[in-house]
Enzyme design. Structure first.
Site, short mmCIF file in Angstrom:
data_model
loop_
_atom_site.label_atom_id
_atom_site.label_comp_id
_atom_site.label_asym_id
_atom_site.label_seq_id
_atom_site.Cartn_x
_atom_site.Cartn_y
_atom_site.Cartn_z
N ILE A 82 -16.82 62.06 -12.79
CA ILE A 82 -17.52 61.01 -12.11
C ILE A 82 -17.71 61.42 -10.76
O ILE A 82 -16.63 62.07 -10.01
CB ILE A 82 -17.04 59.57 -12.19
CG1 ILE A 82 -18.02 58.58 -11.56
CG2 ILE A 82 -15.62 59.59 -11.66
CD1 ILE A 82 -17.44 56.93 -11.98
N GLU A 116 -8.13 61.22 -14.95
CA GLU A 116 -7.48 61.77 -13.77
C GLU A 116 -8.12 61.67 -12.44
O GLU A 116 -9.24 61.81 -12.57
CB GLU A 116 -7.26 63.29 -14.21
CG GLU A 116 -6.25 63.50 -15.23
CD GLU A 116 -7.28 63.60 -16.45
OE1 GLU A 116 -8.43 63.79 -16.47
OE2 GLU A 116 -6.71 63.59 -17.70
N TYR A 128 -10.85 52.89 -8.91
CA TYR A 128 -10.26 52.25 -10.33
C TYR A 128 -9.43 51.27 -10.02
O TYR A 128 -9.39 50.43 -10.98
CB TYR A 128 -9.68 53.73 -10.74
CG TYR A 128 -10.53 55.04 -10.55
CD1 TYR A 128 -11.96 54.67 -11.16
CD2 TYR A 128 -10.29 56.27 -10.26
CE1 TYR A 128 -12.70 56.07 -10.98
CE2 TYR A 128 -11.13 57.28 -10.20
CZ TYR A 128 -12.23 57.18 -10.75
OH TYR A 128 -13.08 58.33 -10.43
#
Length: 167
Positions: A82, A116, A128
């Site tokens: 991403i 990760e 996140y």
């Protein structure tokens, strides 16, 4: 799959990545991750597996400004990559892309989403955490420059912190 293309935020639209996008995405990959950039062929390889992969891009004024990919092999979905170009950070594009990846993981019946993230990337870690990911492990010296990777997990079969809250 969702109905793409569709507007995301401020003149930015999300759509599925195609092979025609790979050169532009790979150029961004080299710019954004010079030490750990994926080779060009890896993007083609990923796109050739739609039964277990979904890649999307974000565009503004006809230019790709973000991209992301998900691998899902039940019961686990894994955010493969991403990225948002720095000039567009802080506009909600990363959130829009992550929302779409999580929705795709749900459509594919994943129980968990893993990813990760570099230990030295607090901006991504914060994103996140806002989505409910929790750190579950550290992979020491995971990246080529020796930086650790934080392994994060989002359980999809448990209610999110805001689910079930009465307004």
């Amino acid at each position: 799959m969702d109905s793409f293309p569709r507007p995301a935020i401020d003149g930015v639209s999300l759509r599925d990545m195609t092979e025609a996008d790979v050169d532009a995405v790979e150029a961004l990959e080299r710019r954004l991750f010079p030490v750990d950039a994926w080779p060009l062929q890896m993007f083609f390889d990923e796109l050739s597996q739609p039964e277990t992969r979904r890649y999307i891009v974000a565009e503004a004024a006809g230019e790709i400004i973000a991209y992301a990919g998900l691998m899902c092999i039940e019961p686990i979905a894994d955010v493969q990559t991403i990225a948002v170009v720095p000039e567009f950070e802080g506009r909600g594009i990363g959130s829009a892309i992550l929302t779409e990846l999580i929705a795709e993981a749900r459509r594919r019946r994943a129980a968990d989403v893993l990813l990760e993230v570099r230990a030295d990337n607090p901006r991504a870690q914060h994103l996140y955490l806002r989505f409910g990911f929790e750190q579950i492990h550290v992979r020491p010296r995971y990246y080529r420059d020796g930086t650790d990777a934080l392994i994060m997990r989002l359980p999809l079969n448990e209610p999110k912190p805001t689910e079930g809250v009465q307004a």
